[in-house]
Design a protein around this motif. Structure first.
Motif, mmCIF file in Angstrom:
data_model
loop_
_atom_site.group_PDB
_atom_site.id
_atom_site.type_symbol
_atom_site.label_atom_id
_atom_site.label_comp_id
_atom_site.label_asym_id
_atom_site.label_seq_id
_atom_site.Cartn_x
_atom_site.Cartn_y
_atom_site.Cartn_z
ATOM 1 N N GLN A 25 37.207 7.586 42.142
ATOM 2 C CA GLN A 25 35.741 6.759 41.817
ATOM 3 C C GLN A 25 34.583 7.823 42.012
ATOM 4 O OE1 GLN A 25 36.275 4.076 45.148
ATOM 5 N NE2 GLN A 25 37.558 2.654 44.153
ATOM 6 N N SER A 89 25.635 -6.709 32.047
ATOM 7 C CA SER A 89 26.537 -7.619 33.302
ATOM 8 C C SER A 89 26.039 -6.973 34.442
ATOM 9 C CB SER A 89 28.026 -7.145 32.987
ATOM 10 O OG SER A 89 28.137 -5.847 33.463
ATOM 11 N N THR A 91 27.967 -6.013 36.809
ATOM 12 C CA THR A 91 28.859 -4.898 37.000
ATOM 13 C C THR A 91 28.311 -3.545 36.621
ATOM 14 O OG1 THR A 91 30.751 -5.983 36.784
ATOM 15 C CG2 THR A 91 31.065 -3.775 36.783
ATOM 16 N N THR A 92 27.638 -3.550 35.339
ATOM 17 C CA THR A 92 27.102 -2.437 35.178
ATOM 18 C C THR A 92 25.684 -2.019 35.728
ATOM 19 O OG1 THR A 92 27.590 -2.788 32.951
ATOM 20 C CG2 THR A 92 25.979 -1.168 33.074
ATOM 21 N N TYR A 94 25.472 -2.766 38.951
ATOM 22 C CA TYR A 94 25.878 -2.288 40.270
ATOM 23 C C TYR A 94 26.282 -0.876 40.084
ATOM 24 C CZ TYR A 94 28.740 -2.406 44.583
ATOM 25 O OH TYR A 94 29.248 -2.381 45.847
ATOM 26 N N LYS A 95 26.928 -0.282 38.989
ATOM 27 C CA LYS A 95 27.336 0.890 38.760
ATOM 28 C C LYS A 95 26.410 1.808 38.761
ATOM 29 C CE LYS A 95 30.907 3.420 36.052
ATOM 30 N NZ LYS A 95 31.747 3.056 34.982
#
Length: 105
Positions: A25, A89, A91-92, A94-95
């Protein structure tokens, strides 16, 4: 009981697997950071503050209150962040926040 322990594996094997996953990760976040440094660098200081709060799960109303902005201004910043980062999104988003250490996991 003994059969359950055999199915779960040795504690050190589980720990090693966990460490291996974390390492992967972190390597993925490092690659992501390298590939997206320019996009991230386009964000203003205020957009970085909004990004951090969005990635932390705060709703627009709470972000507005925290930063003493109107909810409409926060929505505009959110749109600008998505456009500059080409993030379609959560998710992106957050990344990005994880990769650039605005939040921790």
């Amino acid at each position: 009981m003994k059969q359950d322990q055999q199915q779960q594996g040795r504690p050190e094997d589980r720990l090693s697997g966990c460490f291996s996953c974390k390492l992967e990760q972190l390597q993925e976040l490092d690659r992501f950071r390298s590939e997206n440094r320019d996009r991230y660098g386009r964000l203003t200081e205020r957009e970085l503050q909004v990004l951090q709060l969005v990635a932390s799960g705060k709703p627009t109303s709470a972000i507005a209150e925290t930063l003493d902005l109107s909810p409409n201004t926060v929505s505009n910043h959110r749109s600008s962040i998505r456009r500059k980062l080409q993030a379609g999104s959560f998710t992106t988003i957050y990344k990005y926040a994880l990769a650039f250490e605005l939040i921790t996991f």
